[in-house]
Motif scaffolding. Structure first.
Motif, PDB file in Angstrom:
ATOM      1  N   LYS A   2       0.823  -1.206   0.000  1.00  0.00           N
ATOM      2  CA  LYS A   2       0.000   0.000   0.000  1.00  0.00           C
ATOM      3  C   LYS A   2       0.860   1.260   0.000  1.00  0.00           C
ATOM      4  O   LYS A   2       0.473   2.270  -0.567  1.00  0.00           O
ATOM      5  CB  LYS A   2      -0.981  -0.009   1.167  1.00  0.00           C
ATOM      6  N   VAL A   3       2.052   1.185   0.592  1.00  0.00           N
ATOM      7  CA  VAL A   3       2.940   2.344   0.596  1.00  0.00           C
ATOM      8  C   VAL A   3       3.461   2.606  -0.820  1.00  0.00           C
ATOM      9  O   VAL A   3       3.519   3.744  -1.273  1.00  0.00           O
ATOM     10  CB  VAL A   3       4.102   2.145   1.596  1.00  0.00           C
ATOM     11  N   VAL A   4       3.815   1.532  -1.528  1.00  0.00           N
ATOM     12  CA  VAL A   4       4.274   1.668  -2.915  1.00  0.00           C
ATOM     13  C   VAL A   4       3.144   2.233  -3.782  1.00  0.00           C
ATOM     14  O   VAL A   4       3.365   3.120  -4.606  1.00  0.00           O
ATOM     15  CB  VAL A   4       4.768   0.315  -3.473  1.00  0.00           C
ATOM     16  N   THR A   5       1.945   1.721  -3.582  1.00  0.00           N
ATOM     17  CA  THR A   5       0.796   2.216  -4.345  1.00  0.00           C
ATOM     18  C   THR A   5       0.568   3.693  -4.075  1.00  0.00           C
ATOM     19  O   THR A   5       0.342   4.474  -5.003  1.00  0.00           O
ATOM     20  CB  THR A   5      -0.469   1.410  -3.995  1.00  0.00           C
ATOM     21  N   ALA A   6       0.639   4.091  -2.818  1.00  0.00           N
ATOM     22  CA  ALA A   6       0.465   5.500  -2.481  1.00  0.00           C
ATOM     23  C   ALA A   6       1.553   6.343  -3.131  1.00  0.00           C
ATOM     24  O   ALA A   6       1.296   7.444  -3.624  1.00  0.00           O
ATOM     25  CB  ALA A   6       0.486   5.682  -0.965  1.00  0.00           C
ATOM     26  N   TYR A   7       2.778   5.806  -3.172  1.00  0.00           N
ATOM     27  CA  TYR A   7       3.873   6.524  -3.821  1.00  0.00           C
ATOM     28  C   TYR A   7       3.559   6.746  -5.297  1.00  0.00           C
ATOM     29  O   TYR A   7       3.739   7.837  -5.828  1.00  0.00           O
ATOM     30  CB  TYR A   7       5.180   5.744  -3.679  1.00  0.00           C
ATOM     31  N   LEU A   8       3.061   5.713  -5.963  1.00  0.00           N
ATOM     32  CA  LEU A   8       2.756   5.816  -7.386  1.00  0.00           C
ATOM     33  C   LEU A   8       1.584   6.749  -7.656  1.00  0.00           C
ATOM     34  O   LEU A   8       1.467   7.302  -8.744  1.00  0.00           O
ATOM     35  CB  LEU A   8       2.481   4.427  -7.972  1.00  0.00           C
ATOM     36  N   LEU A   9       0.711   6.927  -6.666  1.00  0.00           N
ATOM     37  CA  LEU A   9      -0.427   7.843  -6.826  1.00  0.00           C
ATOM     38  C   LEU A   9      -0.041   9.292  -6.569  1.00  0.00           C
ATOM     39  O   LEU A   9      -0.779  10.200  -6.932  1.00  0.00           O
ATOM     40  CB  LEU A   9      -1.552   7.464  -5.860  1.00  0.00           C
ATOM     41  N   GLY A  10       1.109   9.484  -5.946  1.00  0.00           N
ATOM     42  CA  GLY A  10       1.539  10.836  -5.608  1.00  0.00           C
ATOM     43  C   GLY A  10       2.105  11.570  -6.809  1.00  0.00           C
ATOM     44  O   GLY A  10       2.052  11.100  -7.939  1.00  0.00           O
ATOM     45  N   ASN A  11       2.654  12.731  -6.550  1.00  0.00           N
ATOM     46  CA  ASN A  11       3.279  13.493  -7.632  1.00  0.00           C
ATOM     47  C   ASN A  11       4.580  12.795  -8.035  1.00  0.00           C
ATOM     48  O   ASN A  11       4.858  11.690  -7.588  1.00  0.00           O
ATOM     49  CB  ASN A  11       3.524  14.947  -7.185  1.00  0.00           C
ATOM     50  N   THR A  12       5.398  13.413  -8.859  1.00  0.00           N
ATOM     51  CA  THR A  12       6.607  12.739  -9.346  1.00  0.00           C
ATOM     52  C   THR A  12       7.630  12.484  -8.250  1.00  0.00           C
ATOM     53  O   THR A  12       8.502  11.637  -8.416  1.00  0.00           O
ATOM     54  CB  THR A  12       7.274  13.558 -10.476  1.00  0.00           C
ATOM     55  N   SER A  13       7.533  13.170  -7.153  1.00  0.00           N
ATOM     56  CA  SER A  13       8.453  12.960  -6.033  1.00  0.00           C
ATOM     57  C   SER A  13       7.719  13.233  -4.720  1.00  0.00           C
ATOM     58  O   SER A  13       7.952  14.241  -4.056  1.00  0.00           O
ATOM     59  CB  SER A  13       9.667  13.879  -6.174  1.00  0.00           C
ATOM     60  N   PRO A  14       6.822  12.327  -4.331  1.00  0.00           N
ATOM     61  CA  PRO A  14       6.026  12.577  -3.124  1.00  0.00           C
ATOM     62  C   PRO A  14       6.878  12.524  -1.851  1.00  0.00           C
ATOM     63  O   PRO A  14       7.854  11.785  -1.772  1.00  0.00           O
ATOM     64  CB  PRO A  14       4.995  11.445  -3.136  1.00  0.00           C
ATOM     65  N   SER A  15       6.471  13.304  -0.888  1.00  0.00           N
ATOM     66  CA  SER A  15       7.143  13.333   0.416  1.00  0.00           C
ATOM     67  C   SER A  15       6.464  12.344   1.356  1.00  0.00           C
ATOM     68  O   SER A  15       5.412  11.774   1.034  1.00  0.00           O
ATOM     69  CB  SER A  15       7.054  14.734   1.008  1.00  0.00           C
ATOM     70  N   GLU A  36       9.415   5.703   5.260  1.00  0.00           N
ATOM     71  CA  GLU A  36      10.784   6.226   5.229  1.00  0.00           C
ATOM     72  C   GLU A  36      11.714   5.297   4.463  1.00  0.00           C
ATOM     73  O   GLU A  36      12.580   5.757   3.707  1.00  0.00           O
ATOM     74  CB  GLU A  36      11.304   6.461   6.651  1.00  0.00           C
ATOM     75  N   LEU A  37      11.546   3.982   4.616  1.00  0.00           N
ATOM     76  CA  LEU A  37      12.366   3.019   3.889  1.00  0.00           C
ATOM     77  C   LEU A  37      12.149   3.160   2.389  1.00  0.00           C
ATOM     78  O   LEU A  37      13.110   3.220   1.608  1.00  0.00           O
ATOM     79  CB  LEU A  37      12.050   1.588   4.339  1.00  0.00           C
ATOM     80  N   LEU A  38      10.887   3.223   1.968  1.00  0.00           N
ATOM     81  CA  LEU A  38      10.589   3.376   0.552  1.00  0.00           C
ATOM     82  C   LEU A  38      11.208   4.653   0.001  1.00  0.00           C
ATOM     83  O   LEU A  38      11.874   4.636  -1.035  1.00  0.00           O
ATOM     84  CB  LEU A  38       9.073   3.386   0.301  1.00  0.00           C
ATOM     85  N   LEU A  39      11.011   5.750   0.705  1.00  0.00           N
ATOM     86  CA  LEU A  39      11.534   7.027   0.219  1.00  0.00           C
ATOM     87  C   LEU A  39      13.055   7.018   0.139  1.00  0.00           C
ATOM     88  O   LEU A  39      13.636   7.582  -0.796  1.00  0.00           O
ATOM     89  CB  LEU A  39      11.037   8.180   1.094  1.00  0.00           C
ATOM     90  N   SER A  40      13.724   6.341   1.075  1.00  0.00           N
ATOM     91  CA  SER A  40      15.187   6.275   1.023  1.00  0.00           C
ATOM     92  C   SER A  40      15.661   5.401  -0.141  1.00  0.00           C
ATOM     93  O   SER A  40      16.688   5.671  -0.752  1.00  0.00           O
ATOM     94  CB  SER A  40      15.760   5.757   2.343  1.00  0.00           C
ATOM     95  N   GLU A  41      14.890   4.364  -0.485  1.00  0.00           N
ATOM     96  CA  GLU A  41      15.258   3.462  -1.575  1.00  0.00           C
ATOM     97  C   GLU A  41      15.057   4.095  -2.954  1.00  0.00           C
ATOM     98  O   GLU A  41      15.774   3.764  -3.888  1.00  0.00           O
ATOM     99  CB  GLU A  41      14.447   2.169  -1.495  1.00  0.00           C
ATOM    100  N   VAL A  42      14.082   4.973  -3.090  1.00  0.00           N
ATOM    101  CA  VAL A  42      13.781   5.551  -4.403  1.00  0.00           C
ATOM    102  C   VAL A  42      14.349   6.955  -4.595  1.00  0.00           C
ATOM    103  O   VAL A  42      14.238   7.518  -5.676  1.00  0.00           O
ATOM    104  CB  VAL A  42      12.254   5.563  -4.680  1.00  0.00           C
TER     105      VAL A  42
END
Length: 91
Positions: A2-15, A36-42
Motif C-alpha cells: 500500500k505504501v508503494v501504491t500510495a507513492y505511485l499515486l503521488g506526484n513525481t516525487s512525493p514526500s 521512510e524506507l521506501l523514500l530512502s530506496e527511491v
C-alpha cells in the motif's frame, strides 16, 4: 504494497507527508518506518526506469510449468465414484 501504491499515486516525487495523506484518506494504517524506507530506496531514481527494471526481473521469474504433474485419475482405492447415469436409456 500500500505504501508503494500510495507513492505511485503521488506526484513525481512525493514526500512522507504526501504518502501519509494518501494512506490516511482511505483509513489505512500508517507505517512510518515503511514510508521512510521506501523514500530512502527511491531517492534520486526515476520511477519509469524503476518500473522497467522491475518488468525485466519479473520476465525471468518462472510461473508454473515444468515438473508439475497433476493427476485427476483415481489410482487404486475403492473406486471412489458413482457409475454414469443411464436415465435416458430405454429397454
Amino acid at each position: 504494497m500500500k505504501v508503494v501504491t500510495a507513492y505511485l499515486l503521488g506526484n513525481t516525487s512525493p514526500s512522507a507527508d504526501d504518502l501519509k495523506n494518501i494512506l490516511g484518506s482511505i483509513g489505512a494504517d500508517l507505517d512510518k518506518e515503511r514510508i521512510e524506507l521506501l523514500l530512502s530506496e527511491v531517492k534520486g531514481k526515476d520511477i519509469i526506469e524503476m518500473i522497467a527494471v522491475g518488468k525485466e526481473k519479473l520476465a525471468s521469474v518462472p510461473f508454473g510449468g515444468e515438473g508439475v504433474v497433476v493427476s485427476t485419475a483415481g489410482g487404486g482405492g475403492d473406486g471412489g465414484g458413482a457409475a454414469p447415469s443411464r436415465s435416458n436409456h430405454r429397454d
